[in-house]
Design an enzyme around this catalytic site. Sequence first.
Site, short mmCIF file in Angstrom:
data_model
loop_
_atom_site.label_atom_id
_atom_site.label_comp_id
_atom_site.label_asym_id
_atom_site.label_seq_id
_atom_site.Cartn_x
_atom_site.Cartn_y
_atom_site.Cartn_z
N SER A 134 0.80 -1.24 0.00
CA SER A 134 0.00 0.00 0.00
C SER A 134 0.83 1.28 0.00
O SER A 134 0.29 2.35 -0.31
CB SER A 134 -0.94 0.04 1.20
N LYS B 71 0.55 3.22 -3.03
CA LYS B 71 -0.62 4.05 -3.33
C LYS B 71 -0.28 5.55 -3.29
O LYS B 71 -0.94 6.35 -3.95
CB LYS B 71 -1.76 3.75 -2.35
N TYR C 188 -3.57 -2.37 -10.68
CA TYR C 188 -3.57 -2.23 -9.23
C TYR C 188 -2.69 -3.29 -8.56
O TYR C 188 -1.87 -2.99 -7.69
CB TYR C 188 -5.01 -2.31 -8.71
N TYR D 97 -4.75 3.13 7.73
CA TYR D 97 -6.03 2.45 7.91
C TYR D 97 -6.73 3.03 9.15
O TYR D 97 -6.70 4.22 9.39
CB TYR D 97 -5.83 0.93 8.02
N VAL E 166 1.08 -3.80 3.98
CA VAL E 166 0.98 -5.08 4.67
C VAL E 166 2.23 -5.94 4.53
O VAL E 166 2.34 -6.99 5.15
CB VAL E 166 -0.23 -5.93 4.23
#
Lengths: 305, 305, 305, 305
Positions: free
Chosen positions: C64, C67, C189, C241, C259
């Site tokens: 992530s 991102k 993605y 998160y 992660v």
Amino acid sequence: MSNHREVIEHIYQTIKSIDNIGKVAKYIPDLAKVAPSKFGVAYRSIENEEYGIGDWQTKLSIQSISKVLSLSLAYRLLGEDIWARVGVEPSGNAFNSLVQLETDNGIPRNPFINGGAMVICDMLVSHLENPKADFLEYVRDISSCNEISYSASTAKSEEEVGYRNKALCNFIKSFGNIENSPDEVLDFYFHMCSIEMTCQELTKTFSFLAFSNFKTHNGDQVLNLSQTKRLNALMQTCGFYDESGEFAFKVGLPGKSGVGGGIIALHPEKYCLAVWSPRLNEKGNSHRGMKFLESFTTETKLSIF
Amino acid sequence: MSNHREVIEHIYQTIKSIDNIGKVAKYIPDLAKVAPSKFGVAYRSIENEEYGIGDWQTKLSIQSISKVLSLSLAYRLLGEDIWARVGVEPSGNAFNSLVQLETDNGIPRNPFINGGAMVICDMLVSHLENPKADFLEYVRDISSCNEISYSASTAKSEEEVGYRNKALCNFIKSFGNIENSPDEVLDFYFHMCSIEMTCQELTKTFSFLAFSNFKTHNGDQVLNLSQTKRLNALMQTCGFYDESGEFAFKVGLPGKSGVGGGIIALHPEKYCLAVWSPRLNEKGNSHRGMKFLESFTTETKLSIF
Amino acid sequence: MSNHREVIEHIYQTIKSIDNIGKVAKYIPDLAKVAPSKFGVAYRSIENEEYGIGDWQTKLSIQSISKVLSLSLAYRLLGEDIWARVGVEPSGNAFNSLVQLETDNGIPRNPFINGGAMVICDMLVSHLENPKADFLEYVRDISSCNEISYSASTAKSEEEVGYRNKALCNFIKSFGNIENSPDEVLDFYFHMCSIEMTCQELTKTFSFLAFSNFKTHNGDQVLNLSQTKRLNALMQTCGFYDESGEFAFKVGLPGKSGVGGGIIALHPEKYCLAVWSPRLNEKGNSHRGMKFLESFTTETKLSIF
Amino acid sequence: MSNHREVIEHIYQTIKSIDNIGKVAKYIPDLAKVAPSKFGVAYRSIENEEYGIGDWQTKLSIQSISKVLSLSLAYRLLGEDIWARVGVEPSGNAFNSLVQLETDNGIPRNPFINGGAMVICDMLVSHLENPKADFLEYVRDISSCNEISYSASTAKSEEEVGYRNKALCNFIKSFGNIENSPDEVLDFYFHMCSIEMTCQELTKTFSFLAFSNFKTHNGDQVLNLSQTKRLNALMQTCGFYDESGEFAFKVGLPGKSGVGGGIIALHPEKYCLAVWSPRLNEKGNSHRGMKFLESFTTETKLSIF
């Protein structure tokens, strides 16, 4: 029956004469093509007398009504085991469906919401040798109507715009409650929903749930008495999306609707009634169909309650 | 009847001999004092024959069963207008109740979830001169049982721990769907839920919903036929919290449960059946009561479906 | 810097000596293979001094963290227009993500939750000629690290088990907020998330957000000052998160976790810090990484607050 | 400072000249009486220079801004223990607050949503001898402003219409996370929110969070450095309801707003800035206040990011 016939004719004419409001389902391009003025009613009694009016012998896309049929086949083949993977409770409302899947670990609330119907489809895909062919044969068998078929164009039309259903199937798969590939399950699901029947054929098809003495042309009983009662109870509590309570309240019969504008309703051991009118109310049920059935049980003063 | 009597006796003895599992409701201190071994069944047919077994003449706290009675009085007094302030749809599950109130602008899903029952109580508080006295008189009137009363200690006990109910009532008030002060409405609500009856009295009290020919001792009909059918439909779809679907599925009768362990169920135009056993399953319904009713409709092969 | 170096070394040794708790991400088979004992830290100051300890030059799957990079490219190419399709608010918690998409009509809360990152990917798929190749070139460009690559096996591994991501992408597509085919968007993605870097490379890559005087080897500024500050703010409020608040509270720096166990954090105009340890806490962030950063800002008494 | 002064004057005049849109909070009758044209700004630097423009010396109802003050007192008195009863995460959005309380067992997401502020109030009610008097004394003490007071009429006004807050407090009580009686807690809560200050007083009051060298007139430090940074982080992530992300994104400073139209924002170790304009945007934050602060950090090119 003769009395029911008059009531049907009277209500049909009354409703036909008033405004035909609501909207034809547009999200599936193929369904949007149907003439909104279509209006038909078919009736069949336990004595096998039948009566029809209007467009009762014109094919309609039965859509979600078909979920009762796939469920009945899975129930017949797999018995009570199916309830480990799908519940029997009303879902409250559409809005919650994804949250509920999350809190319920991928076990859909009941077999008539889309997710639940997909889990049933998954069982049939696992269990049947040729799922689409075998299911169609089952429907033809219990109805004794060999002209019942899938609409390839409707199935394709749904597949092309079915992103939400794809989301749902993959979501349930992520919880492990879909065994097969989502694409395979969805292909079966979209075909199942694309079945076309007339109102007359609907009353024949659902006779196995309405009449405990029903036998197929081969002399088979489709489900046992307990199973039949349970499917009727499920239709009563979950058959009309978030208008199920309203339908029980105003009509008082087990039944199931589809976005094609069809509704099947039945009074156990008495009769089976199919209505079709494509314009839907805001809950997604046939506007005229709901009105017709409410008037019918009001005028005949008969409901299961 | 004689057949039903044997079936009841047989099932009663069978269930009595097996484990009495589940938990007595503890959140209301007063309810926690009841002996968990209490077990009674009362039956009353449309021919007015009655039969009972076990603790059928011992008082129990009917709790939520009382919501059907307050609803019936509001329906009788105010007619269809009541549905503008409360819905007729199953709520899906307990978890959603507050969200649903938010999305539904303070209109509770149905009159049997706590919020819905409070809105009904609010109507009665507005309409009755002496709400608590008048409601009790109504219940005594339709049951012809003058020994039915509130339990002041249970009402007080509920009031003292009823923070969630206070939250709910104030929340609905914030949407404008409670007219009176929350404290006044809650006082009536807690009293209404505290009513005590025996199983025998329960079958007498609910005869007005079970039998369309029912008249009170004054010769009055409590509700008209349409209203009666509608309340039965509501009990069917919403009477057992998030186990309503399961109850329709397995028992197949309209009914209503309470956390005191009582359940009333009825087969329209046939009979009325009350069961009491205080231990509750995880959905908050009497464990033995549910088992008893499931066995009863299975063995008699009779349900509304 | 010399002071920072000592603090890093001290904290690293302290944390290394205590229990290495938490769980390595298992849902992606490829990630589960990483040795849980890996532990590395890389530091880079605005003066371009660097320091590393432990496994700081071993490749990790940045997941992530990537991102932020895809977002920065979309922001650079499309400017403020991107905020019409994705929000800048924290999402509250994982549990709500699908409900929020429903109430927000398919507009994800922020670009760091999976759905938001997919919308950003969709923009890049629409805008770039060769999305995967062009994105990788961009990352190599801003980091001046030509050895940065996708992991084909990780991307494949994620694709094979990515039913929830498929659900999410199709769900957003059903609202019309994905332009391309979900399969194409998901392929990009999954590749984007599979990028592998060392901690050292992470500090090089994120220098464009940490230091306003940063220029690429071609002398380009990646984003303007306002854009840089805004991405830092987004990392601060949404980067961890449902532990984003906790991270702001305890660490007090903008940052982003993945992660794979990597975390990048930065103090604007001061330094850039990358930590890697694969065991995750229950919120999905590196257990040792969080501890390290909390200790670092506590001991240096420096945070943006 | 002189530069800041010019920027403030320039932005103030620019914003004053354009449309004053948005709505004055109407749900509390007392707040609805304020003149919508009020507009004031107060500035205070770490060097204790101050500057004001417009209605900067007129009292306003600080409402939710007060939640930072009650939190700071509880934090000072009880230390890190307070976080066992209230979280530090953004809540996502208003809509979810009750669901989140349910899933989080009555632990509010953060101390700035109403439920969280009530839990903090409950701690103070338990801990202080004379909660209302002691809290007011604390506020006067840290601000050195003895003219700061509660507005009895605003507190009463809120109490009279505060059904949703009563619902919330009783709901949390039902989970056991309120120790005292809801009525007592709410009385303190409504008073706390009714505090009135001028913009000038707001900058004095919040200096303890903005400047680490701050001491009260008695020479006391209000909170230690770590606590100060943590409260600033909380304001950053949770201070503006569901516009917190937007505020971080566009303004980039820790701050807190109130429905009275006041906003306090601060740049640690640099300055403290209070803005007041009663018309609110749809998220409930002062329309002009948000615009002012966005322009200020944009023109000064200074934010914490």
